[in-house]
Design an enzyme around this catalytic site. Structure first.
Site, PDB file in Angstrom:
ATOM      1  N   CYS A 135      -1.914   6.389   5.079  1.00 38.88           N
ATOM      2  CA  CYS A 135      -3.342   6.692   5.158  1.00 38.88           C
ATOM      3  C   CYS A 135      -3.733   7.085   6.584  1.00 38.88           C
ATOM      4  CB  CYS A 135      -4.140   5.469   4.700  1.00 38.88           C
ATOM      5  SG  CYS A 135      -3.975   4.057   5.818  1.00 38.88           S
ATOM      6  N   ASP A 164       2.631   2.525   2.541  1.00 38.64           N
ATOM      7  CA  ASP A 164       2.810   3.168   3.839  1.00 38.64           C
ATOM      8  C   ASP A 164       4.205   2.895   4.379  1.00 38.64           C
ATOM      9  OD1 ASP A 164       0.160   3.842   3.547  1.00 38.64           O
ATOM     10  OD2 ASP A 164      -0.568   2.586   5.180  1.00 38.64           O
ATOM     11  N   CYS A 186      -2.665  -1.951   8.802  1.00 36.92           N
ATOM     12  CA  CYS A 186      -1.954  -0.745   9.244  1.00 36.92           C
ATOM     13  C   CYS A 186      -1.443  -0.878  10.672  1.00 36.92           C
ATOM     14  CB  CYS A 186      -2.870   0.477   9.144  1.00 36.92           C
ATOM     15  SG  CYS A 186      -3.357   0.868   7.452  1.00 36.92           S
ATOM     16  N   CYS A 225       0.817  -1.223   0.000  1.00 38.31           N
ATOM     17  CA  CYS A 225       0.000   0.000   0.000  1.00 38.31           C
ATOM     18  C   CYS A 225       0.846   1.266   0.000  1.00 38.31           C
ATOM     19  CB  CYS A 225      -0.967   0.000   1.181  1.00 38.31           C
ATOM     20  SG  CYS A 225      -0.181   0.159   2.788  1.00 38.31           S
TER      21      CYS A 225
END
Length: 126
Positions: free
Chosen positions: A62, A39, A106, A37
């Protein structure tokens, strides 16, 4: 960001992240990224007498990544290294009041970067 997907705690930590930035002269630094993603997280710790006296982070990601990073630092500040190492991804998610299923990954960033920072601290100590 579909705001209905997130708890008030997640929104609060995203809008007003705690402990964001870089500590001067940290004695442990941990990094973790999620290539899937994009991150990326850096955690900085200052340990004195086996206690995380100060902790901060820089994150590129995010809202869920910002929130999980922020709450991770809040939870472990002033804890022993052993207590910090016991923190799990599920504990972080629960502390945030949950995360949407597609954002649960996350929580891995904060816990992994924290563990990497503690490992770095031990390496520097030798």
């Amino acid at each position: 960001m579909n705001i209905e997907e997130y708890s008030d705690v997640v929104i609060d930590h995203f809008m007003c992240p705690r402990n964001m930035g870089v500590i001067n002269n940290p004695n442990g630094v941990g990094t973790k990224g999620d290539p899937g993603c994009g991150d990326s997280l850096n955690i900085y710790i200052k340990v004195e007498n086996n206690i995380i006296e100060d902790i901060s982070f820089l994150v590129f990601g995010c809202p869920a990544s910002v929130a999980t990073s922020s709450i991770t630092t809040e939870i472990v500040k002033k804890k022993t290294l052993e207590e910090a190492l016991e923190i799990t991804e599920e504990f972080i998610i629960d502390s945030l009041g949950g995360l949407p299923e597609h954002k649960k990954h996350c929580s891995n960033l904060g816990v992994s970067a924290l563990r990497n920072a503690i490992e770095d601290y031990y390496k520097r100590k030798i």
